[in-house]
Design an enzyme around this catalytic site. Structure first.
Site, PDB file in Angstrom:
ATOM      1  CB  SER A  73      67.031  35.371 -45.444  1.00  0.00           C
ATOM      2  OG  SER A  73      68.318  35.961 -45.365  1.00  0.00           O
ATOM      3  CE  LYS A  74      61.371  38.594 -41.105  1.00  0.00           C
ATOM      4  NZ  LYS A  74      60.713  39.676 -41.848  1.00  0.00           N
ATOM      5  NE  ARG A  75      72.335  36.105 -45.661  1.00  0.00           N
ATOM      6  CZ  ARG A  75      71.755  34.963 -45.963  1.00  0.00           C
ATOM      7  NH1 ARG A  75      70.819  34.481 -45.160  1.00  0.00           N
ATOM      8  NH2 ARG A  75      72.086  34.287 -47.053  1.00  0.00           N
TER       9      ARG A  75
END
Length: 464
Positions: free
Chosen positions: A237-239
């Protein structure tokens, strides 16, 4: 039998890096079996589906070399196919209308959970022969006994008990088809033979097989790929990192590097780390894909990208880099060493965006010195900087060899290690501890600008 695979994205966002890998493996498997690779746009979610996202997906796949063999089809234009198939299931007695209210279903699931049972529809309307109405959904009559055995290229046999699978909904109360029905009808209509998709679809597979069998469709081959994970072993994910293909291309990663890195997520061939699409078509084996989740390692992408950048001929490398330089608005119209500078900076950074930024000291002015470099090398280096400044001012022949010869003489006279000699000068000229060889760096920056930058560094030291 002609092998036919498909990639079926939903155009609700730009192309995800995980989607690229799914498309890649479908394309490669089809091509190495002399088959066809198809694309299906699953755009039944009218609120979230956007034409600009569809264009992004198709253009991105085309840029990567993953071009479909037929024009993409759209689920939103195939409602008649789904309705016809649903009607045939009703007529054959393999589906039924259900008028259970949401309240009843919620109560039923709550009671099942309290009893420690798996929440699923209890089949109350299965044998009532209810007519169609505005309040009914159409459900499949799932076999009550027996098993579904999925033969998976990657995972071997996966067995599902039919008693664990309830009567899934095929048509909603408004008549719209559900994902499972559309999926099965589309695969049959497109003559798909092999379904390669993420492991998050494993639980969907027995349900879709039940629909296939109810419609007397032929069985398909399956391969469920491991999920793409972040470094914490959770779904990417974007994290963790950028997830959109566009973001990686904007950072300056080559298409071939992205394909190379994604192909290695869950698959490998010995020690061969660097390859292109043609190599993959030759060597890839779907059975060799691992079951465990595959970690997307940005460090690996950086390394792979540097390998592919090094393989570009000088003309192609310059053509590929120039748009990233222009984005930074550097004025290099009067700079007469551009080709040599670009070639010298090829391996300084791992992607084109960072390489372009590294040209700033040569084509523009930098604003700050590297703090660690200042503490470690620049402070106390006044004598070195002054001697190098005198060398630059006095050289009659301005070329790399003469500059190098002069630098070596200064180093010997001052009895300095190479880092103590070179790094203060490098920081003064570029603001950084990284650059090509010091003699080439000085040549590429130029005589007058080098003198000015050395003076700036000396002034900085006198004030600090």
């Amino acid at each position: 039998m002609t092998v036919i695979t498909r990639f079926a994205p939903s155009p609700t966002g730009t192309l995800h890096i995980g989607g690229v890998r799914t498309a890649l493996f479908n394309y490669v498997y089809a091509k190495q079996n002399k088959g066809l690779f198809l694309i299906r746009i699953e755009d039944t979610d009218q609120e979230r589906s956007k034409k600009e996202y569809e264009k992004n997906i198709l253009d991105s796949l085309n840029d990567l070399g993953l071009k479909p063999d037929n024009e993409p089809v759209h689920q939103s234009k195939r409602t008649d196919l789904y309705t016809k198939a649903a009607n045939s299931l009703i007529e054959s007695g393999k589906a039924y209308y259900c008028n259970c209210s949401k309240e009843r279903l919620d109560e039923m699931r709550t009671a099942q959970q309290k009893a420690g049972l798996k929440p699923q529809y209890d089949g109350q309307c299965r044998d009532l022969n209810l007519p169609k109405s505005d309040n009914t959904v159409l459900r499949l009559k799932t076999p009550l006994t027996g098993q579904v055995v999925v033969k998976d290229f990657i995972r071997g046999e996966i067995i599902f008990e039919n008693s664990e699978l309830d009567d899934l909904i095929l048509l909603r109360s408004n008549g719209s088809p559900t994902y499972h029905l559309c999926n099965v009808i589309d695969d049959y209509d497109q003559e798909v033979t092999t379904v390669i998709r993420g492991e998050d679809h494993i639980s969907n597979t027995p349900r879709q097989i039940h629909i296939q069998e109810a419609l007397d469709y032929p069985s398909l081959e399956y391969a469920h790929l491991p999920l793409v994970l972040g470094e914490d072993k959770k779904r990417l994910s974007k994290r963790h990192a950028a997830t959109s293909l566009d973001e990686y291309k904007e950072m300056g990663y080559l298409d071939v590097s992205i394909i190379n890195t994604l192909a290695r997520l869950g698959w490998s061939k010995g020690d061969n780390e660097v390859f292109n699409l043609e190599d993959l078509i030759r060597d890839f084996k779907i059975n060799d894909v691992q079951k465990a989740g595959a970690v997307f390692d940005l460090t690996k992408l950086d390394w792979v990208n540097t390998q592919h950048l090094s393989k570009l001929d000088p003309t192609t490398f310059k053509k590929t880099l120039i748009p990233f330089i222009d984005k930074l608005k550097f004025d290099y119209s009067q700079y007469d060493q551009m080709d040599e500078l670009i070639e010298a900076m090829r391996s300084v950074k791992p992607n084109l965006s960072l390489i372009a930024e590294a040209l700033k000291p040569y084509l523009d002015n930098f604003n700050n010195y590297d703090e660690k470099g200042v503490k470690k090398f620049l402070i106390g280096s006044e004598e070195v900087l002054n001697r190098v400044k005198m060398l630059i001012e006095s050289l009659n022949n301005w070329n790399e060899a003469e500059i190098s010869k002069g630098l070596e003489a200064i180093q010997a006279e001052l009895d300095l290690s190479t880092p103590k000699m070179n790094q203060p000068v490098r920081i003064a000229l570029t603001g950084s501890t990284q650059s090509p060889s010091l003699s080439l760096t000085i040549k590429l920056i130029g005589r007058s600008k080098s003198i000015k930058l050395l003076d700036n560094a000396l002034t900085y030291l006198s004030k600090n």
